[in-house]
Design a protein around this motif. Structure first.
Motif, PDB file in Angstrom:
ATOM      1  N   SER A 104       0.857  -1.127   0.126  1.00 15.03           N
ATOM      2  CA  SER A 104      -0.254  -0.224  -0.058  1.00 15.03           C
ATOM      3  C   SER A 104       0.961   1.083   0.216  1.00 15.03           C
ATOM      4  CB  SER A 104      -0.649  -0.051   1.452  1.00 15.03           C
ATOM      5  OG  SER A 104      -0.229  -0.048   2.573  1.00 15.03           O
ATOM      6  N   TRP A 105       2.280   1.050   0.435  1.00 17.32           N
ATOM      7  CA  TRP A 105       2.719   2.212   0.470  1.00 17.32           C
ATOM      8  C   TRP A 105       3.048   3.562  -1.194  1.00 17.32           C
ATOM      9  CZ3 TRP A 105       6.961   1.891  -2.933  1.00 17.32           C
ATOM     10  CH2 TRP A 105       7.541   1.006  -2.846  1.00 17.32           C
ATOM     11  N   GLY A 106       2.977   2.312  -2.353  1.00 20.88           N
ATOM     12  CA  GLY A 106       3.402   3.194  -3.472  1.00 20.88           C
ATOM     13  C   GLY A 106       1.428   3.631  -3.670  1.00 20.88           C
ATOM     14  N   GLU A 107       0.273   3.310  -3.152  1.00 20.11           N
ATOM     15  CA  GLU A 107      -0.521   4.505  -4.172  1.00 20.11           C
ATOM     16  C   GLU A 107      -0.915   5.638  -3.545  1.00 20.11           C
ATOM     17  OE1 GLU A 107      -3.891   3.548  -2.457  1.00 20.11           O
ATOM     18  OE2 GLU A 107      -3.508   0.715  -2.024  1.00 20.11           O
ATOM     19  N   GLN A 108      -0.276   6.407  -2.881  1.00 22.40           N
ATOM     20  CA  GLN A 108       0.140   7.453  -2.909  1.00 22.40           C
ATOM     21  C   GLN A 108       0.532   8.131  -4.030  1.00 22.40           C
ATOM     22  OE1 GLN A 108      -2.815   9.489  -1.358  1.00 22.40           O
ATOM     23  NE2 GLN A 108      -2.586  11.348  -0.988  1.00 22.40           N
ATOM     24  N   ARG A 109       1.527   7.799  -3.345  1.00 27.22           N
ATOM     25  CA  ARG A 109       3.097   7.857  -4.367  1.00 27.22           C
ATOM     26  C   ARG A 109       2.424   8.343  -5.542  1.00 27.22           C
ATOM     27  NH1 ARG A 109       5.551   5.800   0.789  1.00 27.22           N
ATOM     28  NH2 ARG A 109       6.710   6.485   1.354  1.00 27.22           N
ATOM     29  N   LEU A 110       2.318   6.724  -6.469  1.00 28.40           N
ATOM     30  CA  LEU A 110       1.477   6.817  -7.335  1.00 28.40           C
ATOM     31  C   LEU A 110       0.486   8.019  -7.914  1.00 28.40           C
ATOM     32  CD1 LEU A 110       1.936   5.416 -10.153  1.00 28.40           C
ATOM     33  CD2 LEU A 110       0.012   3.948  -9.356  1.00 28.40           C
ATOM     34  N   ARG A 111      -0.815   8.404  -7.031  1.00 32.49           N
ATOM     35  CA  ARG A 111      -1.071   8.682  -7.333  1.00 32.49           C
ATOM     36  C   ARG A 111      -0.240  10.969  -7.220  1.00 32.49           C
ATOM     37  NH1 ARG A 111      -6.302   9.148  -5.362  1.00 32.49           N
ATOM     38  NH2 ARG A 111      -6.825   6.973  -4.454  1.00 32.49           N
ATOM     39  N   ARG A 112       0.647  11.208  -6.663  1.00 36.05           N
ATOM     40  CA  ARG A 112       0.547  12.253  -6.872  1.00 36.05           C
ATOM     41  C   ARG A 112       2.225  12.581  -8.084  1.00 36.05           C
ATOM     42  NH1 ARG A 112       2.900  13.677  -0.562  1.00 36.05           N
ATOM     43  NH2 ARG A 112       1.030  13.339   0.046  1.00 36.05           N
TER      44      ARG A 112
END
Ligand SMILES: Nc1nc2c(ncn2[C@@H]2O[C@H](COP(=O)(O)OP(=O)(O)OP(=O)(O)O)[C@@H](O)[C@H]2O)c(=O)[nH]1
Ligand SMILES: [Mg+2]
Length: 411
Positions: free
Chosen positions: A81-89
C-alpha cells in the motif's frame, strides 16, 4: 536484461473492432472508468485507446454536460500500500484524472468509487449517468462492475451478472446496460479488454510482453511457465526489500550486488530448490521444474509476495509492482505532507521514494508522448496547471515570510 523471448502480437478481431467503435460509443458516455492493473501501473495504460479518450474529454467544453474520466487501479490487494499515494502524486503532475485504487476484498475502496459516480451525477441535471468501462484484457473490468453493482443495489455478492475469468479475453463484446444503483439512474456497459497491437521493439517489447503474461493479461499459450518463472525469480531477487527482522543480516548478505549481472544469474537453481520443497518430482525421479515454475507463477499472481509478508517490516525497498524499479535500496519512510512538499522543494517532494517514482512516471510520459498516442492533458491545460502550481508555491512562501517575524526574538 535477462534473455527473454521476442514480444508476440495478440490483437484478435474483437479488440480491433472495439477500438474502432470507441469514439462513437464515447459520445453516449458521461463517465469512462479506465481500468488498469496496480501491479503494472504504467504498462497497463492503454496507449491504443488514449487518443480517443483524450479527444472525448477535451470536447466536453463544446458539448456541455458531464464528461469525466476516472482511472481505476484494480488489484490493490496485490501491491504494497505504500506506493498508492506516491503513484497518485506522481501521476497528478501530468494528468488531471480522478484516481481510485480498488479490490473486491476492500469494500471501502468499492464504496468510495461508487460514491464518486453518484456525486458525478449530482453535479449535472442529466437524468441518467452512462458509464463505459475500458482497459487492457484481464485487468478486472467485469469484476469491478459486479462489485459496484453489488454495492449500489445491495444485491448479493454471489450474484454476478458479468462473467469473469482468470484468463484474458473472456469478454468479447459489449455487455447490456447494468444498473449500478437502486437509488440513482447510473448504468454501466462492460467492454472487451483491448491489448496494444504492437508491444515494442527489442528488450522493451520483450519485457513488456513478459509483464503482461505474468499478470495473465495476454493469451496464456504465448509464454511457457519456465520463462515467466525465470523473469519472476530475477525480479524477486533483484527487488528484494531490506527487512528489519531478526533474519535481516542473513537476507542482506544474500541480496543482489548493486548491478547484478543477468548472465551469471541461474533461475534453475531456485526452481530446483522450489521443486524439492514442494515435492515436485517427475515419474523418473527427477525434479519437475515445470511444475515448480507453474507453482511460483500462481503464487505470485495470487499476491503471495505481498500476502506472505514479504514486504512487511521493510526499511528500504527496491521496487513497487513490476513497473517501478529503483535499482538501489530506497529508504521507506512515512509519506511527507503535501504542504511541506510545496514549500520545501520545487520538485514537490523530500521523500526519496516519491522522487524516484516521479522520475519513472516522467520518463514514461515522455516516451508515450513520443509515440504520438495523444496521451494526457493538452499543452494549454498543462501550462495553466504549471502557472497555478507556481502561484500556490509563491503564496505559501509569502505566508511563511509573514508568519516568521512574529516568531523571532525581539532584538
Ligand atoms: N486479487 C484480485 N483479483 C482480481 C481483482 N479484480 C479482478 N480480479 C481477478 O482478475 C481476473 C480477471 O478479472 P475479469 O473481471 O474477468 O477481467 P476483465 O478485465 O473483465 O477481463 P477481459 O474480459 O478478459 O478483458 C479474475 O480472476 C478476477 O477474479 C482484484 O482487485 N484483486
Ligand atoms: Mg471482462
Amino acid at each position: 536484461m535477462l534473455a527473454l523471448p521476442p514480444a508476440p502480437s495478440w490483437f484478435p478481431g474483437h479488440m480491433a473492432a472495439f477500438a474502432k467503435a470507441l469514439p462513437s460509443l464515447l459520445t453516449k458516455a458521461h463517465v469512462v472508468l479506465e481500468v488498469r492493473d496496480a501491479r503494472l501501473p504504467l504498462t497497463s495504460v492503454n496507449s491504443h485507446l488514449e487518443a480517443s479518450l483524450v479527444e472525448w474529454l477535451n470536447a466536453r467544453h463544446k458539448t456541455g454536460g458531464v464528461r469525466e474520466r476516472i482511472v481505476v487501479y484494480t488489484k490493490k490487494d496485490l501491491v504494497p500500500s505504500w506506493g498508492e499515494q506516491r503513484l497518485r502524486r506522481a501521476l497528478a503532475k501530468h494528468f488531471d484524472h480522478h484516481l481510485h485504487f480498488v479490490a473486491p476484498s476492500s469494500p471501502h475502496s468499492i464504496r468510495a468509487l461508487h460514491s464518486s459516480l453518484v456525486s458525478t451525477r449530482n453535479t449535472d441535471t442529466t437524468a441518467t449517468l452512462n458509464v463505459l468501462v475500458v482497459g487492457m484484457p484481464n485487468v478486472g473490468k467485469s469484476t469491478l462492475l459486479n462489485s459496484l453493482r453489488a454495492k449500489g443495489t445491495k444485491s448479493s455478492q454471489n450474484e454476478k451478472p458479468l462473467k469473469t475469468s482468470s484468463l484474458p479475453g473472456l469478454t468479447r463484446a459489449l455487455s447490456t446496460r447494468l444498473k449500478l444503483s437502486s437509488t440513482h439512474p447510473i448504468y454501466a456497459i462492460d467492454s472487451p479488454g483491448v491489448m496494444i497491437p504492437f508491444l515494442g521493439h527489442g528488450d522493451t517489447g520483450k519485457e513488456r510482453g513478459v509483464k503482461f503474461a505474468l499478470i495473465a493479461g495476454i493469451k496464456e499459450s504465448l509464454y511457457d511457465d519456465e520463462t515467466l518463472a525465470s523473469y519472476l525469480i530475477w525480479r524477486l531477487w533483484k527487488d528484494r526489500p531490506n527487512r528489519n527482522s531478526p533474519q535481516s543480516t542473513n537476507l542482506q548478505s544474500n541480496g543482489p550486488p548493486p548491478n547484478p549481472d543477468p548472465s551469471k544469474f541461474d533461475s534453475y537453481l531456485v526452481l530446483g530448490a522450489l521443486a524439492e520443497r514442494i515435492g515436485a518430482i517427475s515419474r523418473g525421479g527427477s525434479l519437475d521444474l515445470d511444475r515448480a515454475a507453474r507453482y511460483l507463477v500462481r503464487w505470485w499472481r495470487a499476491g503471495g509476495h505481498v500476502k506472505d509478508g514479504y514486504d512487511s517490516h521493510c526499511t528500504t525497498v527496491r521496487s513497487w509492482g513490476l513497473d517501478f524499479e529503483f535499482n538501489e535500496e530506497v529508504p521507506l519512510g512515512p509519506l511527507q505532507r503535501v504542504e511541506a512538499d510545496l514549500v520545501g522543494n520545487a520538485n514537490g517532494s523530500d521523500d526519496p521514494l516519491q522522487a524516484r517514482m516521479d522520475g519513472i512516471v516522467g520518463r514514461f510520459v515522455e516516451e508515450l508522448k513520443g509515440t504520438g498516442s495523444g496521451l494526457g492533458i493538452s499543452a494549454t491545460q498543462l501550462k495553466k496547471r504549471e502557472r497555478e502550481e507556481k502561484k500556490r508555491v509563491k503564496v505559501e512562501k509569502f505566508k511563511r515570510s509573514v508568519v516568521l517575524p512574529s516568531n523571532r526574538q525581539a532584538p
